[in-house]
Scaffold this active site. Structure first.
Site, short mmCIF file in Angstrom:
data_model
loop_
_atom_site.label_atom_id
_atom_site.label_comp_id
_atom_site.label_asym_id
_atom_site.label_seq_id
_atom_site.Cartn_x
_atom_site.Cartn_y
_atom_site.Cartn_z
N GLY A 106 0.76 -1.24 0.00
CA GLY A 106 0.00 0.00 0.00
C GLY A 106 0.79 1.28 0.00
O GLY A 106 0.20 2.36 -0.09
N ARG A 161 -6.55 3.17 -15.00
CA ARG A 161 -6.53 3.88 -13.71
C ARG A 161 -7.28 5.21 -13.73
O ARG A 161 -8.02 5.51 -12.81
CB ARG A 161 -5.10 4.05 -13.20
CG ARG A 161 -4.36 2.70 -12.98
CD ARG A 161 -3.02 2.89 -12.31
NE ARG A 161 -3.16 3.43 -10.98
CZ ARG A 161 -2.97 4.69 -10.65
NH1 ARG A 161 -2.54 5.56 -11.55
NH2 ARG A 161 -3.17 5.10 -9.43
N CYS A 217 -15.22 3.19 -26.92
CA CYS A 217 -16.56 3.79 -26.95
C CYS A 217 -17.16 3.85 -25.55
O CYS A 217 -18.13 3.15 -25.23
CB CYS A 217 -17.44 3.00 -27.91
SG CYS A 217 -16.74 3.03 -29.55
N GLU A 218 -16.56 4.66 -24.71
CA GLU A 218 -17.02 4.94 -23.35
C GLU A 218 -16.58 6.35 -23.00
O GLU A 218 -15.44 6.72 -23.31
CB GLU A 218 -16.35 4.00 -22.32
CG GLU A 218 -16.61 2.53 -22.49
CD GLU A 218 -18.00 2.10 -22.04
OE1 GLU A 218 -18.62 2.83 -21.24
OE2 GLU A 218 -18.46 1.05 -22.50
N TYR A 249 -0.21 -1.50 -12.17
CA TYR A 249 -1.64 -1.54 -12.50
C TYR A 249 -1.92 -0.91 -13.86
O TYR A 249 -2.92 -0.23 -14.05
CB TYR A 249 -2.47 -0.90 -11.37
CG TYR A 249 -2.15 -1.50 -10.03
CD1 TYR A 249 -2.57 -2.79 -9.74
CD2 TYR A 249 -1.39 -0.82 -9.08
CE1 TYR A 249 -2.25 -3.39 -8.52
CE2 TYR A 249 -1.06 -1.41 -7.86
CZ TYR A 249 -1.51 -2.69 -7.59
OH TYR A 249 -1.18 -3.28 -6.39
C1 LIG Z 1 -2.76 -5.29 -4.08
C2 LIG Z 1 -2.24 -5.87 -2.81
C3 LIG Z 1 -1.00 -5.49 -2.33
C4 LIG Z 1 -0.13 -4.45 -3.00
O1 LIG Z 1 -0.63 -3.18 -2.86
P1 LIG Z 1 0.23 -1.93 -3.40
O2 LIG Z 1 -0.62 -0.77 -3.10
O3 LIG Z 1 0.44 -2.15 -4.84
O4 LIG Z 1 1.51 -1.92 -2.63
C5 LIG Z 1 -0.54 -6.12 -1.19
N1 LIG Z 1 -1.28 -7.06 -0.54
C6 LIG Z 1 -2.50 -7.42 -0.97
C7 LIG Z 1 -3.25 -8.46 -0.23
C8 LIG Z 1 -3.02 -6.84 -2.11
O5 LIG Z 1 -4.23 -7.20 -2.54
#
Ligand SMILES: *Cc1c(COP(=O)(O)O)cnc(C)c1O
Length: 402
Positions: A245, A322, A353-354, A382
């Protein structure tokens, strides 16, 4: 090690250059054959090293859904990263690309029978369990195969982070993780099913694109009593998996600020867990690969109406979803810069087409010519991994610089 990260993009003689070796992107775009993702493996390597060095001790599992290009995976396997997978397909890809089964951990709310069988048969390191019915299924399959399933429990801490609602995962209203109120039931099930379940620890994942860590601190603290209870029932119970995250700044590139944020992230996790005899794990995805990729796209038309000016390019939400999905921002750079060009406001849109098919809205950009190539920055995470063939458009091409 160099004292800071190097910016991945810069202009040299008005030509956009990318990556550790500052490759001129114009040289890659000469014979245009359609939208192209470019990844710089050196940048991924460098970021992988920075991330690990921010911690005193950590096991890092790359969340491969962010970018599952084989050479990206090989690069991270060579840096002694493990793989965090979310499907049987990802288990297979991870094995093909050099991760050993013991370097694979498996998250996700919808693991099928066949996927659980695959995970147990190849002998992956741990399954991050997301519900009681999943635990029941894992236990059944393990009994049938005569194996003990290595399980880590993903608890849902019911804590919000400041991010787009579609990438928040740590709230009770989200489908992810097990409600902590069910912990007692899990412990009693574990004591009844010792032959088929081997509990290894706890995990959490609050969501993606975190840029401050108060919620993470709160969530880690909230789970500590549960971890201690788990550790008291089994000597194997040692993992504290803090998830992924860590965010990147899509609006600008500031290496010093980025490393400071990384260090704060690592300090938050380590200070929360410092009194536990835990093995710390993390599951970074975006932070490792976002900056290391970009998407090249060719301008087709400049279209004006009485309200807006559109630049229509040959790539869109089919290749980089994204902006459509999360209102995400990607910086846009022409491969050839004209320092005297006057800037105008454009919507940058694709062929799909969106109306959600856009890369930018009312963005100040130099007015392009048909055939110009533009780069969408920070598209290594992503991007291609979420690409699709909607409208029967071809998938994007991908190349790696090394
Ligand atoms: C997507 C995901 C991550 C990675 O998240 P990032 O924001 O890309 O670092 C880690 N753990 C789980 C369980 C995820 O689904």
């Amino acid at each position: 090690m160099k004292s800071t990260l190097k910016p991945v993009l810069n202009y040299q003689s008005d030509s956009l250059c990318f990556g550790e070796k500052s490759i001129r992107l114009e040289s890659l775009a000469k014979d245009w054959r359609g939208p192209l993702y470019v990844y710089d493996l050196g940048t991924i390597r460098e970021r992988a090293r920075w991330m690990k060095s921010a911690f005193r001790s950590v096991q890092a599992y790359y969340a491969m859904k962010a970018n599952s290009h084989p050479r990206v995976l090989q690069t991270l396997a060579a840096e002694s990263y493990g793989a965090d997978v979310v499907s049987g397909g990802e288990i297979q890809r991870a094995l093909e690309c050099g991760f050993s089964p013991k370097q694979i951990i498996y998250s996700g709310v919808g693991k099928t029978l066949a996927e659980i069988e695959l995970a147990l048969q190849v002998g992956i390191r741990q399954i991050n369990v997301e519900s009681l019915p999943e635990l029941e299924r894992i236990s059944k399959v393990a009994k049938r195969l005569g194996k003990q399933a290595p399980v880590v429990f993903r608890l849902n801490p019911d804590i919000a982070i400041e991010t787009h609602p579609y990438i928040a995962t740590g709230l009770a209203e989200n489908k992810f993780g097990i409600e902590s109120g069910l912990w007692g039931e899990i412990l009693s099930r574990l004591s009844r099913e010792k032959d088929s379940l081997r509990p290894l620890g706890l995990s959490l994942h609050l969501g993606s694109q975190m840029n401050e860590f108060e919620s993470l601190r709160e969530a880690l603290k909230k789970l500590i009593p549960f971890w201690k209870e788990g550790a008291s029932v089994s000597p194997d119970f040692r993992v504290f998996d803090a998830g992924g995250g860590l965010g990147v700044d899509y609006e600008k590139e500031n290496p010093e600020a980025e490393l400071e944020l990384l260090q704060n992230y690592a300090n938050t996790i380590e200070s929360c867990l410092k009194d536990l005899p835990a093995e710390t794990q993390i599951e970074p995805g975006r932070w490792l690969v976002a900056r290391a990729g970009l998407l090249l796209t060719q301008v087709q038309y400049v279209k004006r109406n009485s309200h807006r000016q559109f630049v229509i390019v040959d790539s869109g939400m089919n290749h980089l979803i994204r902006p459509a999905l999360y209102s995400a921002w990607h910086r846009i750079f022409p491969l050839r810069q004209d320092p005297n060009a006057k800037l105008e406001k454009f919507d940058v849109v694709g062929p799909i087409c969106e109306s959600a098919d856009f890369f930018a809205k009312e963005r100040l950009l130099p007015c392009p010519q048909e055939g110009d190539i533009w780069a969408l920055a920070d598209a290594g995470a992503y991007g291609a991994s979420m690409a699709n063939t909607y409208n029967l458009q071809a998938l994007p091409q991908e190349i790696c610089l090394d």
